[in-house]
Design a protein around this motif. Structure first.
Motif, short mmCIF file in Angstrom:
data_model
loop_
_atom_site.label_atom_id
_atom_site.label_comp_id
_atom_site.label_asym_id
_atom_site.label_seq_id
_atom_site.Cartn_x
_atom_site.Cartn_y
_atom_site.Cartn_z
N VAL A 120 0.84 -1.20 0.00
CA VAL A 120 0.00 0.00 0.00
C VAL A 120 0.87 1.24 0.00
CG1 VAL A 120 -1.87 -1.18 1.21
CG2 VAL A 120 -0.16 0.10 2.52
N GLY A 121 0.31 2.35 -0.53
CA GLY A 121 1.02 3.62 -0.53
C GLY A 121 1.11 4.23 0.85
N ALA A 122 1.96 5.22 0.98
CA ALA A 122 2.26 5.82 2.29
C ALA A 122 1.03 6.44 2.95
CB ALA A 122 3.35 6.88 2.12
N LYS A 123 0.04 6.90 2.18
CA LYS A 123 -1.13 7.56 2.74
C LYS A 123 -2.36 6.65 2.83
CE LYS A 123 0.29 12.17 1.18
NZ LYS A 123 -0.10 13.37 0.39
N VAL A 124 -2.19 5.39 2.50
CA VAL A 124 -3.33 4.46 2.52
C VAL A 124 -3.47 3.85 3.91
CG1 VAL A 124 -4.29 2.33 1.58
CG2 VAL A 124 -3.14 3.95 0.07
N THR A 125 -4.66 3.97 4.49
CA THR A 125 -4.89 3.43 5.83
C THR A 125 -5.97 2.35 5.86
OG1 THR A 125 -6.50 5.18 6.31
CG2 THR A 125 -4.20 5.59 6.92
N GLY A 126 -6.77 2.23 4.81
CA GLY A 126 -7.91 1.32 4.85
C GLY A 126 -7.61 -0.11 4.43
N PHE A 127 -6.39 -0.37 3.95
CA PHE A 127 -6.04 -1.71 3.49
C PHE A 127 -4.65 -2.08 3.99
CE2 PHE A 127 -8.79 0.21 0.26
CZ PHE A 127 -9.83 -0.72 0.21
N ARG A 128 -4.43 -3.39 4.07
CA ARG A 128 -3.11 -3.88 4.45
C ARG A 128 -2.79 -5.12 3.65
NH1 ARG A 128 -4.44 -6.19 10.56
NH2 ARG A 128 -5.98 -7.75 9.92
N ALA A 129 -1.53 -5.48 3.61
CA ALA A 129 -1.08 -6.63 2.84
C ALA A 129 -1.86 -7.88 3.23
CB ALA A 129 0.41 -6.85 3.05
N GLY A 130 -2.30 -8.62 2.23
CA GLY A 130 -3.05 -9.85 2.45
C GLY A 130 -4.56 -9.71 2.34
N ASP A 131 -5.09 -8.47 2.40
CA ASP A 131 -6.53 -8.27 2.27
C ASP A 131 -7.00 -8.73 0.89
OD1 ASP A 131 -6.85 -7.15 4.76
OD2 ASP A 131 -6.84 -5.07 4.07
N GLU A 132 -8.14 -9.42 0.87
CA GLU A 132 -8.76 -9.80 -0.40
C GLU A 132 -9.68 -8.66 -0.83
OE1 GLU A 132 -10.70 -13.56 0.20
OE2 GLU A 132 -8.82 -14.66 -0.10
N VAL A 133 -9.47 -8.16 -2.05
CA VAL A 133 -10.15 -6.95 -2.49
C VAL A 133 -10.67 -7.12 -3.92
CG1 VAL A 133 -8.82 -5.41 -1.00
CG2 VAL A 133 -7.95 -5.98 -3.28
N PHE A 134 -11.57 -6.20 -4.30
CA PHE A 134 -11.97 -6.06 -5.69
C PHE A 134 -12.13 -4.59 -5.98
CE2 PHE A 134 -16.06 -5.67 -3.68
CZ PHE A 134 -16.85 -4.90 -4.54
N GLY A 135 -12.02 -4.23 -7.26
CA GLY A 135 -12.14 -2.82 -7.60
C GLY A 135 -11.87 -2.55 -9.06
N GLN A 136 -11.68 -1.27 -9.37
CA GLN A 136 -11.55 -0.81 -10.75
C GLN A 136 -10.26 -0.03 -10.93
OE1 GLN A 136 -13.90 -1.43 -13.22
NE2 GLN A 136 -12.70 -0.38 -14.78
N ALA A 137 -9.33 -0.63 -11.66
CA ALA A 137 -8.10 0.07 -12.01
C ALA A 137 -8.34 0.89 -13.27
CB ALA A 137 -6.98 -0.93 -12.26
#
Length: 347
Positions: free
Chosen positions: A103-120
């Protein structure tokens, strides 16, 4: 068919494995048929401060991806997703599911290992993709990775119905193109919003859309949906294969017509239709609206809740290997998909 097999073989042969700092990816160097794509090796992307690096497990294959690869209608080349003279984004693909790698330096809502979905914005047809944290949500617990990868495409149906169409409980909604990638979601979302749904599709897909919640199904090969006259509050048009005047005839005097792509030629696509809608709206009590889908976290969260509550489910026609991406895009581009296609990227 022989060409398709040759393409698969070439893509597979071009893959060079997993070197340190590199990743396997579908590379898009020039516009053309899906055969221009190459499966090879590129550098692993680096997330910005507000981005997430996702280890991609699956990605949806959509008509939007087909437009980006072919560069048709030509107008897409002028969009932020396109590019001139060649593709701006060298790895195509948008809707995805996977695990957070970094995750980027300002990202707080996710951490390594989280299963996610979304739109790149692009890059989903690769082992790793950078996605803005604001376009990412934790994966629904009751979906597989392949199923979850298709959910961002449902945001198009959601925005068309809830925002552009302003659908409310008790309304009658007509969905033209109800059995495709967006249409199957639209039937379920309209039903979840409390509307009574009439679906237009082929006879072979009638039972499918009924199972998704359509109260009435019109087989376009045997029946003209215009024939019944004004009887709908909202029409979501995912095909654009009928004259605008025909579509307005099925709507009540205060009804809403929502156009979502479809129709048009190789140059401007649906833009002339949209322009005609703007002119017609000046002299009509009916509302004519269009929109460009831009999935945000709030839509993805709504869809996640809908899926976890059992009120909507993905309809996947076929799952493809990454080496079969050309065939998958060619199939989607033919315009007769039954639900969605998805490509397997990693296990």
């Amino acid at each position: 068919m022989q060409a398709a097999h040759q393409t698969t073989a070439a893509l597979t042969a071009a893959s060079t494995g997993d070197a340190a700092g590199a990743m396997r990816a579908v590379v898009h160097r020039r516009y053309g048929t899906p055969d221009v794509l190459e499966l090879g090796e590129t550098e692993r992307p680096v997330p910005g401060d507000e981005d997430v690096l996702v280890h991609v497990h699956a990605a949806a294959v959509t008509i939007g991806d087909h437009h980006m690869v072919t560069g048709k209608p030509y107008l897409v080349r002028l969009s932020p997703y396109g590019g001139l003279p060649g593709p701006r984004n060298k790895v195509p693909g948008g809707a995805l599911a996977g695990r957070v790698h970094a995750v980027g330096a300002k990202v707080t809502g996710f951490r390594a290992g989280d299963e996610v979905f979304g739109q790149a914005m692009a890059g989903a047809f690769a082992e790793y993709a950078v996605v803005p944290a604001a376009a990412l949500v934790l994966k629904p617990h009751n979906l597989s990775m392949e199923e979850a990868a298709t959910v961002p495409w449902a945001a198009t149906a959601l925005q068309g119905l809830r925002e552009a169409g302003q659908v409310t409980a008790g309304q009658r909604v007509l969905i033209n193109g109800a059995s495709g990638g967006v249409g199957t979601w639209a039937v379920q979302i309209a039903r979840a919003l409390g509307a009574e749904v009439t679906a237009v599709c082929s006879a072979r897909n009638a039972e499918l859309v009924r199972s998704l919640g359509a109260a009435e199904v019109i087989d376009y090969a045997k029946e003209d949906f215009v024939g019944g006259g004004a009887r709908f509050d909202v029409m979501l048009d995912l095909v654009g294969n009928r004259a605008l005047s025909d579509c307005l005839r099925v709507l009540n005097p205060k009804g809403v017509y929502v156009a979502c792509g479809g129709g048009g030629g190789d140059w401007l696509g649906p833009l002339p239709r949209f322009a005609g809608m703007g002119l017609r709206s000046l002299f009509s009590s009916q509302r004519l609206r269009t929109f460009f889908s831009d999935p945000k976290q709030k839509e993805l969260l709504f869809l996640k809740e809908l899926v976890e509550a059992g009120k909507a489910r993905p309809v996947i026609e076929r799952s493809w290997a990454l080496s079969e991406i050309a065939e998958a895009l060619r199939h989607v581009g033919e315009g007769h998909s039954r639900g969605q296609s998805v490509v397997r990227v990693a296990g």
